[in-house]
Design an enzyme around this catalytic site. Structure first.
Site, PDB file in Angstrom:
ATOM      1  N   LYS B  65       0.833  -1.106   0.041  1.00 52.21           N
ATOM      2  CA  LYS B  65      -0.157  -0.129  -0.058  1.00 52.21           C
ATOM      3  C   LYS B  65       1.014   1.353   0.019  1.00 52.21           C
ATOM      4  CE  LYS B  65      -4.050   1.945   2.382  1.00 52.21           C
ATOM      5  NZ  LYS B  65      -4.853   1.790   3.642  1.00 52.21           N
ATOM      6  N   SER B 140      -9.568   1.479   2.943  1.00 52.58           N
ATOM      7  CA  SER B 140      -8.782   2.301   1.971  1.00 52.58           C
ATOM      8  C   SER B 140      -7.769   1.510   1.236  1.00 52.58           C
ATOM      9  CB  SER B 140      -8.024   3.443   2.805  1.00 52.58           C
ATOM     10  OG  SER B 140      -7.277   2.887   3.870  1.00 52.58           O
ATOM     11  N   SER B 164     -10.108  -0.981   7.061  1.00 54.88           N
ATOM     12  CA  SER B 164      -9.408  -0.531   5.822  1.00 54.88           C
ATOM     13  C   SER B 164      -8.665  -1.744   5.159  1.00 54.88           C
ATOM     14  CB  SER B 164      -8.502   0.678   5.829  1.00 54.88           C
ATOM     15  OG  SER B 164      -9.148   1.794   5.717  1.00 54.88           O
TER      16      SER B 164
END
Ligand SMILES: [Mg+2]
Ligand SMILES: [Zn+2]
Lengths: 97, 479, 479
Positions: B65, B140, B164
């Site tokens: 990420k 996210s 997330s």
């Protein structure tokens, strides 16, 4: 619930410039969210300790041992406005201070 | 080549260790796969192959990420304000993966500063769901979830502040593990809400999640709040759930859940019973206030964490600003997207003079209540289980105009974050969206007491085996 | 109108002399090139976390214990949020509602609190930056940023500018003696702000206060407070009100300029720092802090006066300078049979004067005069083996070249004339040579004796005992 003035005050604290449309929208959205959040106002929380941390640690400390600092050209490389080995920023003006 | 991509990480690592596959060959196969990204899952992809790595994850490509700092590699947290920023240092999580032999395959797209549940809040465009490109992958960590779910990476890491990792894993049909707060160092992980943020794994199966966790966890002197997992983590092997007690919180279950999701959830409860586990409804009275507490605490911390993006030392600076205040205000106005601004405003407001006690102070007390609800549940039960998300993947743009509706996507995942507990989402089946349409993945969430990751992985492993979820995107799904 | 009384409290920031910064491993420095002691942590790059310096905690505890404070069993760090280029995270990590220690005293002044925090970076304001309508720019140097600071806040117990500066000096001496800071006001390792207000004498209420900053010497501290007291008294005398504000002291004209108006009063949005865990000093830590305390000036003054019989000024003068105190005690210990009071007079009087004469910067400790040598000299004078005047000659020789006073006395032939016949003859010659003085003495003008004594001393090169010479002259003149 949150009016224009409050939005502008908070935006100033947060150093965010909002345009007219954003101010209006923000006032409505924040009010909606806080209305939901306000439900915790109905809970009986007398005598309940606040939790700011879930880890149960204390005294996590580092020995006072130097580590090499970073080469100056490396730390200045991403600076938007480097000057004379330093980070340059606009001056705070007297009338806006 | 495609055979290589079918392997789980554990299988590939085993074959690489046995010399049956070359690490470089395996890594290159995944680089080629990642190059075919049509989901906007990646913001950056590795240009070089790997050679000469060793360790339990030798040659394993990991999609990371874009919230993890990686030295010399662009790291933006999905924000314009960090466009072009390449950090001078590497996060502990990525460093530990590297020490285990793994290599960064790419940096994945995400909601800006991890604020969002749909990955539509990226400055670099939305991520698409591999099952249906008209839908969101969740957020996210949507780029990481879409990469793994869409066959663009064998595994990924992400961050979970209020769901997330778990929610996008659920929406993309993969496994998402959020460990106990403190299990993995946060050093070098760009902060959203410091008391909640935790690194975790997004993988095809539970064994792979265990493998990544084993490499990632550990105490880090750079993170005062890191603890590690005592005794480490091993590959799970349990095949039944005999003697284990599962609590279903009535308060959470009765709230708005799509009927398809409810059906899969109930079927999974039956699977648990079939494996010998006992299901009981148990109270978790304050969990339903999780969203309220979370949307005070997380924005408050975020408003402070994001104040450093000020155009002085790195990152973007607005052009043409006169004095200091103007430079700050314009830089931040141009650099941050709408959701980030909204949360900075919310967080600044709840901390500001006169409002602290009513909001931040109260939210922290609710947090205490939620944690003690869980403690009470774990005195009697081994696990708490819920659906991971109240719905399957929703349409792009469907909730962007209604922040509160978007926030409700985290209804089932936020309480565990507030209590710092480990939780895993595993794919449990497919369901039609409430409005109709092709069937989409549904996740099942299992929660364990703090640092009981091994117990959690064992149960998830047994359940995963029995569920036998083997659906793949693109089979009848629009896209 | 009732007489106005000054009410003054001080806020003192002490830079600790640890090797590294408060939250990162960068070395502390003074006067180096800008930005050569920085790293991602002290530049607040995305994702970094603070790691507290244990030595800073140790030093802060020593200060707290030295100021007789109550150390909090569990103190926490807060974030103090404000935007400024010298504050890279846009929050300062500081202690807020649970400081390290509270409720102490030094001399008669009560200490409100002692807490730990980090220093800001240094900003240099420069001219035109070439920006469109910018009036100028600042250059930020982060070398100092993150230096550990202890903030000491007094109760408003001080009643005059002179008392405030005198007390600040005592505090400096106290902290210097702990060896935890350079406490140099010019270099900024000791910084002193004053909260100043006035009220009718005898009143218990506090008036509106102003905060004075930027006084970088004790002299300026005193002048600044004096100027502000005068300004407030004048305002009130004219029926106007004092406005709460922060004033910046300008030593060039001894003027005070307002830094910010009251509507700009900061809203710091304090909240507990989620990146750090609580500080709970253990018994062991407190024990070490207490054990490491040297005798502090206040206690030393008391002991010098009560046990050693020193006059108050000499006691204060010696106690204020730890090195001089050690020197004095060694000399007093070596001077058997001589009262410490006499030794103190030599240390603060003749020796200090001789060292000044020599022009060196070194105090007694750094001089060539060993305390044992000084003690031997004092004993010789006390026992009248040499005259007081010869004593000064010997001292000058010791200052210049060191060595043993006995050897110098011998070499220079300074031993007192003990043969009374020899002295009588010299006295007789001197009386005969000064008939005018002799006549005046006989006429009752005792002061005229000085001329004859002087002649004798010149003749004997100071080797005669003054009292004895006096006696012999009077005998000879029959007065
Ligand atoms: Mg301070
Ligand atoms: Zn540093």
């Amino acid at each position: 619930m949150i009016d224009r003035e409050q939005v502008l005050h908070v935006a100033r604290l947060a150093r965010l410039r909002l345009d007219e449309a954003e101010v209006e929208k923000m006032a409505g959205e924040l009010s909606g969210i806080l209305e939901h959040v306000d439900r915790i106002g109905e809970l009986d929380l007398d005598g309940v300790e606040p939790t700011s941390h879930v880890v149960e640690l204390e005294n996590v400390l580092r020995p006072d041992r130097p580590r090499p600092s970073w080469p100056r050209d490396v730390v200045l490389e991403p600076a938007p406005d480097p000057a004379d080995g330093a980070f340059r920023a606009p001056s705070p003006q007297a009338d806006s201070q | 080549m495609s055979g290589l991509l079918e392997l789980t990480v554990a299988e590939a690592a085993g074959r690489i260790a046995a010399g049956e596959i070359a690490a470089g060959e395996y890594f290159d196969a995944w680089r080629a796969a990642a190059a075919g990204d049509e989901l906007n899952a990646y913001l950056w992809r590795a240009e070089d192959g790997v050679e000469g790595t060793g360790g339990p994850l030798a040659g394993i490509p990991v999609a990371v990420k874009d919230i993890f700092c990686t030295e010399g590699v662009p790291t933006t947290a999905g924000s314009r304000i960090l466009a072009g920023y390449a950090p001078p240092y590497t996060s502990t999580a990525v460093r530990r993966l590297g020490e285990a032999g793994a290599r960064v395959l790419g940096k994945t797209n995400m909601d800006e500063f991890a604020m969002g549940s749909s990955s539509e809040n990226s400055a670099f465009g939305p991520v698409l769901n591999p099952w249906d490109r008209g839908r969101v992958p969740g957020g996210s960590s949507g780029g990481s979830a879409a990469a793994v779910g869409g066959g663009l990476a064998p595994c990924a890491i992400g961050t979970d502040t209020g769901g997330s990792i778990r929610q996008p894993a659920s929406l993309c049909g993969i496994v998402g593990l959020k460990p106990t707060y403190g299990a993995i160092s946060r050093y070098g992980m760009i902060a959203f809400a410091s008391s909640l943020d935790q690194c975790g794994a997004l993988t095809r199966d539970v064994t792979d999640a265990a493998l990544l966790l084993a490499a990632l966890q550990g105490r880090d002197p750079c993170d005062s709040t890191s603890v590690g997992i005592e005794g480490g983590v091993e590959a799970p092997s349990r095949e039944d759930l005999k003697g284990l007690r599962f609590a279903v919180p009535g308060e959470l279950a009765r709230d708005a859940i799509d009927s398809g999701v409810r059906a899969v959830f109930e079927a999974t409860l039956e699977t648990i019973e079939r494996l010998g586990g006992a299901i009981t409804e148990a109270p978790l009275p304050h969990a339903e206030h999780g969203i309220s507490a979370y949307y005070v605490i997380a924005p408050a911390e975020a408003s402070s964490n994001l104040a450093r993006y000020d155009g002085v030392r790195y990152g973007m600076r607005a052009e043409g600003a006169g004095d200091l205040t103007e430079m700050y205000e314009k830089t931040r106005a141009e650099g941050f997207g709408a959701e980030v601004k909204r949360r900075i405003m919310l967080g600044t407001y709840v901390l500001s003079s006169g409002y602290y006690d009513a909001y931040y102070g109260r939210a922290q007390r609710v947090r205490t209540k939620i944690a003690s609800d869980f403690a009470a549940a774990f005195a009697e039960f081994d696990f708490v289980v819920t659906p991971t998300s109240p719905s399957v993947a929703f349409g792009l743009g469907e909730k962007t105009d209604d922040p509160l509706a978007m926030y409700m996507s985290d209804f089932f995942t936020v309480p565990m974050s507030l209590a710092g507990l480990p939780a895993i989402s595993i794919p449990a089946g497919l369901a039609e969206p409430d409005g109709g349409g092709p069937r989409l993945p549904v996740g099942f969430q299992i929660v364990a007491p703090a640092f009981a990751e091994q117990r959690l992985l064992e149960a998830a492993f047994a359940l995963e085996r029995e569920i036998g979820f083997d659906a793949k995107p693109g089979e009848g799904a629009g896209g | 109108m009732a007489e106005l009384e000054a009410v003054i409290g001080l806020e003192i920031h002490v830079q600790l002399s640890t090797r590294t910064k408060m939250f990162c491993g960068c070395e502390l420095s003074f006067g180096d090139q800008p930005n050569v002691h920085t790293c991602p942590v002290c530049l607040a790059h995305p994702g970094v976390l603070p790691a507290p310096n244990e030595e800073a905690i140790r030093y802060a505890l020593q200060i707290a214990v030295a100021l007789e404070c109550e150390v909090a069993p569990r103190s926490i760090f807060h974030r103090k949020n404000y935007f400024y280029p010298d504050n890279p995270k846009a929050y300062q990590i500081s202690q807020y509602d649970i400081p390290l220690a509270t409720g102490g005293r030094l001399d008669d002044i009560r200490i409100h609190r002692v807490h730990l925090e980090e220093d800001a970076a240094k900003m240099i304001h420069v001219g035109e930056s070439g920006r469109i309508h910018g009036s100028g720019a600042s250059l930020v140097d982060f070398n100092r940023g993150g230096t550990p600071l202890v903030e000491i806040v007094t109760e408003p117990d001080l009643r005059s500018a002179a008392e405030a500066s005198e007390w600040a000096r005592l505090l400096r001496t106290t902290v210097r003696q702990l060896g935890v800071s350079d406490v140099n006001m010019e270099e900024g390792s000791l910084r002193c702000d004053a909260n100043v207000s006035v009220r009718p004498a005898g009143s218990e209420e506090l008036g509106v206060k102003t905060e004075l900053k930027n006084m970088n010497s004790f002299r300026f501290l005193e002048r600044g407070i004096e100027a502000e007291l005068a300004r407030q008294q004048e305002l009130i005398g004219a029926g106007a009100a004092v406005v709460q504000e922060t004033l910046h002291f300008d030593p060039r004209g001894v003027t005070l300029t307002s830094l910010r108006s009251k509507e700009e009063a900061h809203d710091y949005r304090y909240f507990p720092e989620p990146d750090l865990v609580p500080l709970a000093p253990t018994e062991q830590m407190l024990h070490e802090a207490r054990g490491s305390l040297p005798e502090l000036p206040a206690a030393r003054i008391e002991r010098y006066r009560e046990e050693m019989g020193l006059p108050p000024e000499a006691a204060a003068q010696l106690a204020a300078d730890p090195e001089a105190a050690v020197y004095f005690e060694r000399a007093a210990g070596a001077a058997a049979g001589v009262e410490p009071r006499v030794v103190a007079n030599w240390v603060t009087g003749e020796l200090a004067a001789a060292l000044r004469q020599e022009g060196g910067e070194a105090g007694a400790t750094g001089s060539k005069v060993e305390p044992e040598a000084l003690a031997a000299l004092v004993v010789m004078v006390q026992e009248k083996r040499i005259s007081h005047g010869s004593g000064k000659t010997v001292l000058a020789a010791l200052v210049a070249e060191g060595g043993e006073p006995g050897a110098i006395v011998e070499r220079e032939g300074l031993a007192q004339i003990s043969d009374s016949g020899e002295l009588e003859a010299i006295v007789a010659t001197a009386v005969d040579a000064n008939p005018e003085a002799a006549a005046q003495i006989r006429a009752g003008n005792g002061r005229a004796i000085g001329a004859i004594v002087g002649a004798v001393m010149r003749e004997t090169k100071g080797r005669a005992d003054g009292a004895e010479v006096n006696r012999l002259i009077r005998d000879r003149l029959g007065v």
